[in-house]
Structures are given as structure tokens and as C-alpha cells.
Design a protein around this motif. Sequence first.
Motif, short mmCIF file in Angstrom:
data_model
loop_
_atom_site.label_atom_id
_atom_site.label_comp_id
_atom_site.label_asym_id
_atom_site.label_seq_id
_atom_site.Cartn_x
_atom_site.Cartn_y
_atom_site.Cartn_z
N GLN A 237 0.85 -1.19 0.00
CA GLN A 237 0.00 0.00 0.00
C GLN A 237 0.89 1.24 0.00
O GLN A 237 1.86 1.31 0.76
CB GLN A 237 -0.90 0.01 1.24
CG GLN A 237 -1.95 -1.08 1.23
CD GLN A 237 -2.94 -0.91 0.08
OE1 GLN A 237 -3.49 0.17 -0.13
NE2 GLN A 237 -3.15 -1.97 -0.67
N ILE A 238 0.54 2.18 -0.87
CA ILE A 238 1.22 3.47 -0.89
C ILE A 238 0.20 4.53 -0.49
O ILE A 238 -0.96 4.22 -0.21
CB ILE A 238 1.88 3.77 -2.25
CG1 ILE A 238 0.85 3.78 -3.39
CG2 ILE A 238 3.01 2.76 -2.53
CD1 ILE A 238 1.41 4.21 -4.74
N ALA A 239 0.59 5.79 -0.48
CA ALA A 239 -0.25 6.87 0.04
C ALA A 239 -1.24 7.42 -0.97
O ALA A 239 -1.42 8.62 -1.13
CB ALA A 239 0.63 7.99 0.58
N LEU A 240 -1.93 6.52 -1.66
CA LEU A 240 -3.02 6.93 -2.54
C LEU A 240 -4.31 7.00 -1.72
O LEU A 240 -4.54 6.18 -0.84
CB LEU A 240 -3.23 5.91 -3.66
CG LEU A 240 -2.18 5.87 -4.76
CD1 LEU A 240 -2.43 4.68 -5.68
CD2 LEU A 240 -2.18 7.16 -5.55
N LEU B 192 9.75 4.11 -5.54
CA LEU B 192 8.50 3.39 -5.31
C LEU B 192 7.47 3.86 -6.32
O LEU B 192 7.61 4.93 -6.94
CB LEU B 192 7.99 3.67 -3.88
CG LEU B 192 8.82 3.01 -2.77
CD1 LEU B 192 8.47 3.61 -1.42
CD2 LEU B 192 8.58 1.51 -2.77
N PRO B 193 6.39 3.08 -6.52
CA PRO B 193 5.36 3.51 -7.47
C PRO B 193 4.85 4.91 -7.15
O PRO B 193 4.70 5.28 -5.99
CB PRO B 193 4.25 2.47 -7.27
CG PRO B 193 4.96 1.27 -6.73
CD PRO B 193 6.09 1.80 -5.90
N LYS B 194 4.59 5.69 -8.19
CA LYS B 194 4.08 7.06 -8.07
C LYS B 194 5.00 7.95 -7.23
O LYS B 194 4.59 8.94 -6.66
CB LYS B 194 2.68 7.06 -7.47
CG LYS B 194 1.67 6.25 -8.24
CD LYS B 194 0.69 7.15 -8.88
CE LYS B 194 -0.40 6.35 -9.58
NZ LYS B 194 -0.91 7.04 -10.72
N ASN B 195 6.27 7.58 -7.15
CA ASN B 195 7.28 8.30 -6.35
C ASN B 195 6.89 8.42 -4.87
O ASN B 195 7.22 9.40 -4.20
CB ASN B 195 7.58 9.67 -6.94
CG ASN B 195 8.30 9.53 -8.27
OD1 ASN B 195 9.24 8.76 -8.39
ND2 ASN B 195 7.85 10.26 -9.27
N ALA B 196 6.17 7.41 -4.38
CA ALA B 196 5.80 7.36 -2.96
C ALA B 196 7.06 7.35 -2.11
O ALA B 196 8.14 6.93 -2.54
CB ALA B 196 4.97 6.11 -2.68
N LEU B 197 6.92 7.81 -0.88
CA LEU B 197 8.03 7.82 0.07
C LEU B 197 8.05 6.57 0.93
O LEU B 197 9.06 6.25 1.54
CB LEU B 197 7.95 9.07 0.95
CG LEU B 197 7.97 10.40 0.20
CD1 LEU B 197 7.78 11.56 1.17
CD2 LEU B 197 9.28 10.55 -0.57
N ILE B 198 6.90 5.87 0.99
CA ILE B 198 6.77 4.68 1.81
C ILE B 198 5.75 3.73 1.20
O ILE B 198 4.77 4.16 0.59
CB ILE B 198 6.36 5.05 3.27
CG1 ILE B 198 6.23 3.80 4.15
CG2 ILE B 198 5.10 5.90 3.28
CD1 ILE B 198 6.01 4.10 5.62
N GLU C 258 5.42 11.58 6.79
CA GLU C 258 4.54 11.30 7.92
C GLU C 258 3.07 11.22 7.46
O GLU C 258 2.35 10.29 7.85
CB GLU C 258 4.73 12.34 9.02
CG GLU C 258 6.11 12.19 9.66
CD GLU C 258 6.44 13.31 10.62
OE1 GLU C 258 6.57 13.02 11.82
OE2 GLU C 258 6.56 14.47 10.15
N LEU C 259 2.63 12.16 6.64
CA LEU C 259 1.27 12.10 6.10
C LEU C 259 1.08 10.83 5.27
O LEU C 259 0.05 10.16 5.36
CB LEU C 259 0.98 13.32 5.22
CG LEU C 259 0.79 14.65 5.93
CD1 LEU C 259 0.64 15.78 4.92
CD2 LEU C 259 -0.40 14.60 6.86
N GLN C 260 2.09 10.51 4.48
CA GLN C 260 2.01 9.30 3.65
C GLN C 260 1.94 8.05 4.52
O GLN C 260 1.18 7.13 4.22
CB GLN C 260 3.19 9.24 2.68
CG GLN C 260 3.06 10.22 1.54
CD GLN C 260 4.01 9.94 0.40
OE1 GLN C 260 4.62 8.87 0.30
NE2 GLN C 260 4.14 10.91 -0.50
N ALA C 261 2.71 7.99 5.60
CA ALA C 261 2.70 6.81 6.47
C ALA C 261 1.32 6.59 7.07
O ALA C 261 0.83 5.45 7.11
CB ALA C 261 3.74 6.97 7.57
N HIS C 262 0.67 7.67 7.52
CA HIS C 262 -0.69 7.52 8.07
C HIS C 262 -1.65 6.99 7.00
O HIS C 262 -2.44 6.08 7.28
CB HIS C 262 -1.19 8.86 8.61
CG HIS C 262 -0.61 9.24 9.93
ND1 HIS C 262 -0.95 8.59 11.11
CD2 HIS C 262 0.30 10.19 10.27
CE1 HIS C 262 -0.29 9.14 12.12
NE2 HIS C 262 0.49 10.10 11.63
#
Length: 124
Positions: free
Chosen positions: A31-34, A109-115, A46-50
Motif C-alpha cells: 500500500q502506498i499513500a493513494l 516506489l510507485p508514483k514516487n511514494a516515500l513509503i 509522515e502524512l504518507q505513512a498515516h
Amino acid sequence: MKIVSTLNAPQAIGSYSQAMVVIGMVYTSGQIALTTVGEMLENDVELQAHQVLKNLSNVLEASGSSLDKVIKTTIFLADMDDFLKINAIYAEYFGEHKPSRSTVAVKTLPKNALIEIDCIALVN
């Protein structure tokens, strides 16, 4: 074998399922931050991790599982310098439940995600 799909997490952006349930266990895709409408969150780890952990929780719920049933996670980080921030947020979601975990630094990572996080969990 059961394919898991929920509208409470982002839809797969490739030829894969959000998760698969096999013999009492669920194997999630990363799972990424989509958001559920497919929008990538801003460039803040941090926002992406949540968002990632909310997505993961929703996929687990659709699978008949939950974060407290997780056995193993794998975390992929674009920058290992973010490890302490991610560790603190991860602890908020897992509390006293401490599944085994691997954390890996990756180039992209996909879509240049950070996590990105995936997991294996028991199904109720």
C-alpha cells in the motif's frame, strides 16, 4: 483462494489484487499513500505513512482481518533517514502488538511514494 477488493482503499494500479486470502491467512499487496479516489498525498513521509497504514487497515478489514492479526510486515522507504519518524507512526497503529518486520531502503516506489507497506495476517 479468495481475491480481496474494497472501495475503502485505493484500487490496484496494475495487474494485481489488493490482497489474497489463502488457508486462513491474508497476503496484502503493498500500500502506498493513494487516497480511495487515486490521488497521491503530498511529499510528506509522515502524512504518507498515516495514509498507507489506513489503507492497509481497510484492506485487512475487507479480508476479515485487522492490524492486531498481522504476523509480518515489510516496509519500503525511499529514504532510510525517515526510519525513526515511520517507526513512531507505525507504533501508533500497532500499539502493543508487535508483528515481525523488515524495513528496506529502495531507490524508487510507485508514483514516487516515500513509503510502501505490505503484510501477512491471520483471517478471523
